[in-house]
Structure formats: C-alpha cells, structure tokens
Design a protein around this motif. Structure first.
Motif, mmCIF file in Angstrom:
data_model
loop_
_atom_site.group_PDB
_atom_site.id
_atom_site.type_symbol
_atom_site.label_atom_id
_atom_site.label_comp_id
_atom_site.label_asym_id
_atom_site.label_seq_id
_atom_site.Cartn_x
_atom_site.Cartn_y
_atom_site.Cartn_z
ATOM 1 N N ASP B 17 0.808 -1.212 0.000
ATOM 2 C CA ASP B 17 0.000 0.000 0.000
ATOM 3 C C ASP B 17 0.853 1.280 0.000
ATOM 4 O OD1 ASP B 17 -2.627 1.350 0.337
ATOM 5 O OD2 ASP B 17 -1.712 1.967 2.247
ATOM 6 N N ARG B 21 0.738 4.357 -2.637
ATOM 7 C CA ARG B 21 0.484 5.756 -2.260
ATOM 8 C C ARG B 21 1.577 6.675 -2.818
ATOM 9 N NH1 ARG B 21 0.283 4.712 3.683
ATOM 10 N NH2 ARG B 21 1.093 6.814 3.963
ATOM 11 N N THR B 24 0.970 7.238 -6.607
ATOM 12 C CA THR B 24 -0.128 8.190 -6.789
ATOM 13 C C THR B 24 0.338 9.615 -6.497
ATOM 14 O OG1 THR B 24 -1.591 6.427 -6.039
ATOM 15 C CG2 THR B 24 -2.541 8.628 -6.139
ATOM 16 N N ALA B 47 2.370 11.923 0.149
ATOM 17 C CA ALA B 47 1.897 10.590 0.535
ATOM 18 C C ALA B 47 1.791 10.458 2.056
ATOM 19 C CB ALA B 47 2.831 9.524 -0.031
#
Lengths: 205, 205
Positions: B17, B21, B24, B47
C-alpha cells in the motif's frame, strides 16, 4: 532549410536582439527541464546575460512564458488564416490548412511542446488571452469543415468533435516529430492532409 | 464511475500500500510541477510519509518515474491486445482497439501526460525498455491495419504513417481531455472509432 534560419524567423518580431535571445534561451530551458525547474538565472545564463539584464526585458519568468505562448499561438493562427483563400473549394482549403499547421508543429516542435504543455503555468489573465487565441484557431478549422458540409463536399456527423480531432492530430505532431526521423515536415503535412480529408468524408471528384 | 475507484484500479498491481500511495503522489506532483521541479521530499510529503520511508520502496525519483511509465505503457498495451479477439473482422477489431485506447487516455489523462511528456527524464536503460513497449503498441495497431488491407476491408496508401497518426490521435486525448467537459471518455472513444475507420478507408457494408 537548416534549423537556424527557421528559428530566426520564428522570433523575428521579438525585438531588440537581447529580448529575442532571451526568448530562444527560455524555450530551450523550459523544453529541457520544464517551466517550474527553470530559473530566470538559468535563462539569462543560456543567453550569455546577467539576471539583471533579463529583467530589463521581462518582469518575470511567467512574462517570458506568456510571450512565447502568444508568439507561438499567433503564428499558428496566422498560418490557418492564410489558407483561407477566397475562390478555393473547402477540400483544398482544409488540406492547405492542415499542411501548413502540421509543418509548423513539426518545424517548431520544441516551441510547440512548451506552449502546449506549460499552459497551466500562465497567470490567470494571460491564460484567458491564450484561450481566446485557441478558440479562434478552433473556429478557423470548424468554419472550413462547415463550408464543406454546406456545399456537400464533406459528410461530417459531428462537426465540433471532428474539429477537435483534426486540431489534436496536427498539434500532437510536435510530441512525436523527430527532426532526424524518416519523414520531413512537408511529407507529414501531405500524409495528414489526405487523412483529414478522409476524416471529413471527402470523396475526390 | 468516480475518480477514486479508477485510480485504485490503475495502480492495483503496485504493492504494498505504501508503494502505491507513493506512485499516486508522484503522478500528481510530476503533473503539477514537472519531474525536474519535484523532489522526493515533495512526493513523500504528499503521501504523508517521511523521505526515508520513500527510499524503502524506490531508490531514486527516476525509479518512481520508471515504475509509473512501465505500468502506464503496459496497461495501454494490454488494452490493445484484449481487442485482438479471433474471429472478428479488422474493422471491428480496430474500432474496439481505438475505443479502449481513447477511453484509457481520457480516464487516466494525468498519468498519460506524465508518461508521455517526461520520457526524456528516464535513465538510458529504462528509456530503452519503454521504447520497446512503445514499439509493441505500435505493432498492435499496425497489424490490425495490415489485416484490413490484406482482406480488402481497408484502403491505406501508407500503413506506417497511418499507424503513427492513429496512435497519435488517441494519445493526444490525454492532453485536451477535460473530465468536466462535454464528452465522456466513452463518447470520445465512439467518435474516434468512427474517425479512424474513415482514416483507413473502411466502407461500412
């Protein structure tokens, strides 16, 4: 047909000579590292000038980007307007407009990339002015397509959508065009003129 | 069809995860300020992580850009390959490929812009790998066009040039597409499928 004469022509209206050198340096710097990673010091250095000398001609870095965008957008718009010769049929006018627009985006691909990709860095008023020029460019292509539909030369179910697609196809030449590649700007223009006539459903007589 | 589920899907294969993040956050930062103006500190901050935590997942900023480019290019290539269903005619396959490719570039326009405009920032080996994926993408479209020419469904005087134009038209959707605009990704895909069939000289039966 070397790079130098073209570049001179591209910024010929920017005077005096020092201001023109700064614009050329700014385009190269923005293309290489992006607008936000470039400082006015970088630009002045590339032009062989001091940062103080830069501020005589441009108040800010954004002012330089704005000037580049205005010159680039006006040049592209002028090309389209010159293709609007009276007494010619819509297919000839559309093909001429596409040839000229593609050639410009191939020859001036570095400027075109900066102008297209850094739009978001312009200040609000400058951005609005550029959007106005983009609407005029859009209107030129749309008008030729509408003329062709009205005369029965073209068959276009969606004129606004097809206008966006035609402009997009031509503008994106700046992204992929390679001056060392297989095709010259004129050859790409010729290929694209034919493809665009197909997009508007033109049937050669 | 909100933005969040799409973004999750886009990076679903990036694990754990925290790595997802960071990807992104990097896409958002690169899109906003450009690759060179973004620091790993900026990305970690977006993040909600420390710079040290970032280095657990990515050795360098270039490593993040590479990962984004690989995922983006593979996703686009996979879409084209899924459109290659046996037993369908070339026009159906080409239209399906264009619909899927356009929809991807509209929905993931921020990622697509980063991937397209920051190619030059990749290291030499990473760049070569991406160029390989781009050649495969190109080959998918060219193969469908060649099939259509061979079967007599298409009439294309210049297959390599037309392949470049079709891909360029679809990719540039990422530049102009506006999620708040008049057209949905599906509508643009539908319009473009029709325009591309015209470009390859397909006549509806």
């Amino acid at each position: 047909m070397g790079a130098e004469p073209k570049r001179t022509e591209e910024w010929a209206d920017v005077t005096p000579d020092a201001a023109r050198r700064l614009v050329t340096a700014a385009v190269a710097a923005f293309a290489e590292r992006g607008y936000h990673a470039t400082t006015t010091r970088d630009i002045a250095g590339r032009a062989g000038m001091s940062p103080a000398a830069l501020y005589i001609h441009y108040r800010t870095k954004e002012d330089l980007l704005y000037r580049i965008s205005i010159v680039g957008h006006r040049a592209a718009l002028d090309l389209l307007r010159r293709a609007r010769r009276p007494g010619t049929d819509p297919a000839t006018r559309l093909a001429d407009a596409v040839r000229a627009f593609v050639r410009w985006h191939a020859e001036h691909h570095t400027t075109a990339r900066v102008v297209q990709y850094e739009l978001g860095a312009l200040g609000e008023e400058h951005y609005a002015e550029i959007v106005g020029l983009r609407r005029e460019t859009d209107a030129e292509i749309r008008a030729v397509i509408e003329d062709g539909v009205a005369s029965g030369d073209f068959a276009v179910p969606d004129v606004p959508g097809t206008t966006v697609a035609v402009l997009s196809l031509c503008i994106d030449v700046a992204r992929w065009f390679n001056a060392e590649g297989k095709r010259t700007p004129d050859e790409v223009g010729e290929l694209y003129a034919g493809l665009v006539l197909r997009m508007v459903g033109h049937r050669a007589p």
